[in-house]
Design a protein around this motif. Structure first.
Motif, PDB file in Angstrom:
ATOM      1  N   LEU A 170      -0.972   1.017  -9.604  1.00 60.43           N
ATOM      2  CA  LEU A 170      -2.386   0.672  -9.454  1.00 60.43           C
ATOM      3  C   LEU A 170      -2.955   1.178  -8.131  1.00 60.43           C
ATOM      4  CD1 LEU A 170      -2.130  -3.036 -10.669  1.00 60.43           C
ATOM      5  CD2 LEU A 170      -2.591  -1.000 -12.047  1.00 60.43           C
ATOM      6  N   LEU A 171      -2.085   1.518  -7.189  1.00 60.17           N
ATOM      7  CA  LEU A 171      -2.523   1.988  -5.880  1.00 60.17           C
ATOM      8  C   LEU A 171      -2.814   3.487  -5.871  1.00 60.17           C
ATOM      9  CD1 LEU A 171       0.039   0.044  -3.650  1.00 60.17           C
ATOM     10  CD2 LEU A 171      -2.313  -0.605  -4.205  1.00 60.17           C
ATOM     11  N   ILE A 172      -2.449   4.186  -6.943  1.00 61.66           N
ATOM     12  CA  ILE A 172      -2.764   5.604  -7.046  1.00 61.66           C
ATOM     13  C   ILE A 172      -4.239   5.746  -7.380  1.00 61.66           C
ATOM     14  CG2 ILE A 172      -2.284   7.749  -8.281  1.00 61.66           C
ATOM     15  CD1 ILE A 172       0.038   6.795  -6.550  1.00 61.66           C
ATOM     16  N   PRO A 173      -5.014   6.465  -6.577  1.00 58.67           N
ATOM     17  CA  PRO A 173      -6.447   6.612  -6.867  1.00 58.67           C
ATOM     18  C   PRO A 173      -6.674   7.103  -8.293  1.00 58.67           C
ATOM     19  CG  PRO A 173      -5.938   7.509  -4.705  1.00 58.67           C
ATOM     20  CD  PRO A 173      -4.616   7.174  -5.342  1.00 58.67           C
ATOM     21  N   TRP A 229       0.843  -1.190   0.000  1.00 57.10           N
ATOM     22  CA  TRP A 229       0.000   0.000   0.000  1.00 57.10           C
ATOM     23  C   TRP A 229       0.878   1.239   0.000  1.00 57.10           C
ATOM     24  CZ3 TRP A 229       0.506  -3.478   3.938  1.00 57.10           C
ATOM     25  CH2 TRP A 229       1.036  -3.030   5.141  1.00 57.10           C
ATOM     26  N   LEU A 230       0.294   2.354  -0.371  1.00 53.51           N
ATOM     27  CA  LEU A 230       1.003   3.620  -0.469  1.00 53.51           C
ATOM     28  C   LEU A 230       0.454   4.623   0.521  1.00 53.51           C
ATOM     29  CD1 LEU A 230       1.260   4.306  -4.327  1.00 53.51           C
ATOM     30  CD2 LEU A 230       3.121   3.617  -2.808  1.00 53.51           C
ATOM     31  N   SER A 231       1.315   5.495   0.973  1.00 51.59           N
ATOM     32  CA  SER A 231       0.882   6.654   1.743  1.00 51.59           C
ATOM     33  C   SER A 231       1.715   7.843   1.300  1.00 51.59           C
ATOM     34  CB  SER A 231       1.062   6.414   3.250  1.00 51.59           C
ATOM     35  OG  SER A 231       2.420   6.095   3.555  1.00 51.59           O
ATOM     36  N   ALA A 232       1.081   9.002   1.232  1.00 55.31           N
ATOM     37  CA  ALA A 232       1.814  10.212   0.881  1.00 55.31           C
ATOM     38  C   ALA A 232       2.545  10.730   2.114  1.00 55.31           C
ATOM     39  CB  ALA A 232       0.860  11.275   0.340  1.00 55.31           C
ATOM     40  N   GLU A 233       3.689  11.375   1.887  1.00 54.91           N
ATOM     41  CA  GLU A 233       4.490  11.857   3.003  1.00 54.91           C
ATOM     42  C   GLU A 233       3.760  12.914   3.825  1.00 54.91           C
ATOM     43  OE1 GLU A 233       8.189  13.100   1.325  1.00 54.91           O
ATOM     44  OE2 GLU A 233       8.956  11.061   1.098  1.00 54.91           O
ATOM     45  N   ASP A 234       2.798  13.605   3.188  1.00 56.29           N
ATOM     46  CA  ASP A 234       2.053  14.630   3.928  1.00 56.29           C
ATOM     47  C   ASP A 234       0.819  14.067   4.624  1.00 56.29           C
ATOM     48  OD1 ASP A 234       0.316  14.176   1.858  1.00 56.29           O
ATOM     49  OD2 ASP A 234       0.493  16.169   0.963  1.00 56.29           O
ATOM     50  N   GLY A 235       0.625  12.740   4.560  1.00 59.97           N
ATOM     51  CA  GLY A 235      -0.479  12.097   5.249  1.00 59.97           C
ATOM     52  C   GLY A 235      -1.761  11.999   4.450  1.00 59.97           C
ATOM     53  N   ARG A 236      -1.839  12.663   3.311  1.00 60.93           N
ATOM     54  CA  ARG A 236      -3.044  12.601   2.485  1.00 60.93           C
ATOM     55  C   ARG A 236      -2.961  11.417   1.525  1.00 60.93           C
ATOM     56  NH1 ARG A 236      -3.334  18.309  -0.402  1.00 60.93           N
ATOM     57  NH2 ARG A 236      -1.252  17.574  -0.990  1.00 60.93           N
ATOM     58  N   PRO A 237      -4.107  10.969   0.984  1.00 58.86           N
ATOM     59  CA  PRO A 237      -4.057   9.939  -0.065  1.00 58.86           C
ATOM     60  C   PRO A 237      -3.291  10.492  -1.270  1.00 58.86           C
ATOM     61  CG  PRO A 237      -6.290  10.184   0.783  1.00 58.86           C
ATOM     62  CD  PRO A 237      -5.492  11.313   1.359  1.00 58.86           C
ATOM     63  N   PRO A 238      -2.490   9.664  -1.926  1.00 56.41           N
ATOM     64  CA  PRO A 238      -1.749  10.144  -3.098  1.00 56.41           C
ATOM     65  C   PRO A 238      -2.702  10.635  -4.181  1.00 56.41           C
ATOM     66  CG  PRO A 238      -0.965   7.980  -2.405  1.00 56.41           C
ATOM     67  CD  PRO A 238      -2.214   8.253  -1.633  1.00 56.41           C
TER      68      PRO A 238
END
Length: 385
Positions: free
Chosen positions: A234-237, A194-203
């Motif tokens: 594929l994990l990028i919305p 899974w992915l997470s953005a460094e700023d805490g928001r969804p990518p």
């Protein structure tokens, strides 16, 4: 100048599976081309690392209009240093795809972009150039566009996101790993990422990447690292939704062998199941797998090639192997007749070929891959008509 000796140890060139494409390039005038309608097709390669360039060069050899959507989770090597110390968008996989798109791969500038410098912490020149251009222009897409012009790129490269993302993974024995470089060298195969953005928001997706996918007639996943190069896109919305909205057929090019721990011991069927579990259920039309012999009911599980050791490992991408793998060799990804039927029961047509390059057994044969892609394009058009 007399008395000055050039250092050969200060420079090295990144190993690339596309090096084998020089023979294909020379043979192109004598190979059967696609017809005009097929050459008008738009293809997009979704991946990263060393795998996506292989599909890029194959499609370009067929004259297909090609672009690439590239994962942005890389945090190892030169890219990892630049991410941590300069806070730049990961340049490494973008650089590899830019080089693959170059009109003349032998051009000195194109070759120089692959150079790594021992005197500069093993940074690749292309990585440094992209990072500097991003800083100078204030835009990573603009940095890519400038480099596309420099190499006379025959297609466009799109990051799947401009956000700085972190890849996390769960192994099949339940451990949690943080970071792409850590995950790809896992001691056991991965089960989920899974992915997470460094700023805490969804990518957030990069819209031109989504547009390229929506407009594609053929969407190629791979080859390459399944969990750390292909699936992160594929994990990028919006990416899976763009694939679903596209009129294009989807081809998954399964890797030949495990050269990193993330898929260690997984079969071709398990590769497919991992893609399905990460959003691609019902969306894959074709799956290309390596098999030395035709898949029949009486055939044993196949996909193997000659054991890799000693001198043969010198031809493999050994920079991607850890010490244990160098000792044990490289494990081929197997497929059985039963697994082929199981995959096909969920939608894809499985195409099995002997795809191994005779001289570099962890790389695809450019000629075999080109022929397989050509047949997939014909099948796609026949199914659409």
């Amino acid at each position: 100048m007399a008395g000055i000796k050039k250092s050969t140890e200060a420079f090295r060139v990144d190993p690339a599976a596309t090096a084998a494409f020089s023979a294909l390039r020379s043979a192109l005038p004598n190979l059967r081309p696609l017809d005009e309608d097929a050459r008008a097709l738009k293809a997009v390669v979704v991946g990263g690392g060393t795998g996506a360039p292989v599909s890029i060069r194959t499609l370009l050899s067929l004259g297909v209009q090609t672009s690439a959507v590239v994962a942005m989770a890389d945090d190892g090597g030169s890219t990892g240093v630049l991410r941590e110390e300069a806070d730049v968008t990961p340049p490494g996989d973008i650089r590899k795809c830019l080089v693959a798109f170059a009109k003349d791969p032998a051009d000195p500038l194109v070759r120089a972009l692959k150079y790594r410098f021992a005197v500069a912490r093993d940074h690749a020149l292309g990585n440094l150039l992209l990072a500097a251009l991003e800083d100078a222009t204030g835009s990573f897409p603009e940095a890519i566009a400038i480099c596309e012009k420099l190499v006379d790129a025959q297609g466009h490269v799109y990051p799947s996101t401009l956000d700085h993302v972190v890849l996390s993974a769960q192994t099949q024995d339940g451990r949690i790993l943080d970071g792409q470089a850590v995950a790809c060298h896992s001691k056991t195969a991965l089960a989920q990422v899974w992915l997470s953005a460094e700023d805490g928001r969804p990518p957030r997706p990069y819209e031109p990447a989504l547009q390229a996918i929506r407009e594609a007639d053929l969407i190629v996943l791979g080859p390459g690292s399944l969990f750390t190069s292909i699936i992160p896109n594929l994990l990028i919305p919006g990416v899976v939704e763009a694939i679903r909205a596209s009129r294009g057929r989807v081809l998954f090019v399964c890797a030949l062998a495990d050269v990193q721990g993330e898929t260690w011991g997984l079969t071709a069927r398990e590769h497919f199941e991992a893609l399905a579990a990460h959003g691609m259920e019902g969306l894959i039309d074709y799956m290309l797998v390596h098999s030395k012999v035709p898949l029949r009911a009486e055939s044993p599980a196949t996909g193997s090639f000659a054991a890799i050791s000693g001198a043969e490992l010198e031809h493999a991408s050994t920079s991607d192997l850890n010490d244990d793998q160098l000792i044990k060799g490289v494990r081929p990804i197997s497929i059985s007749y039963a697994d082929m039927l199981a995959i096909q029961s969920r939608g894809p047509i499985v195409i099995s070929r002997n795809l191994v390059d005779a001289e570099q057994p962890t790389w695809h044969s450019p000629f075999a891959l080109r022929d397989a892609f050509q047949n997939v394009i014909k099948l796609s058009r026949a199914r659409r008509s």
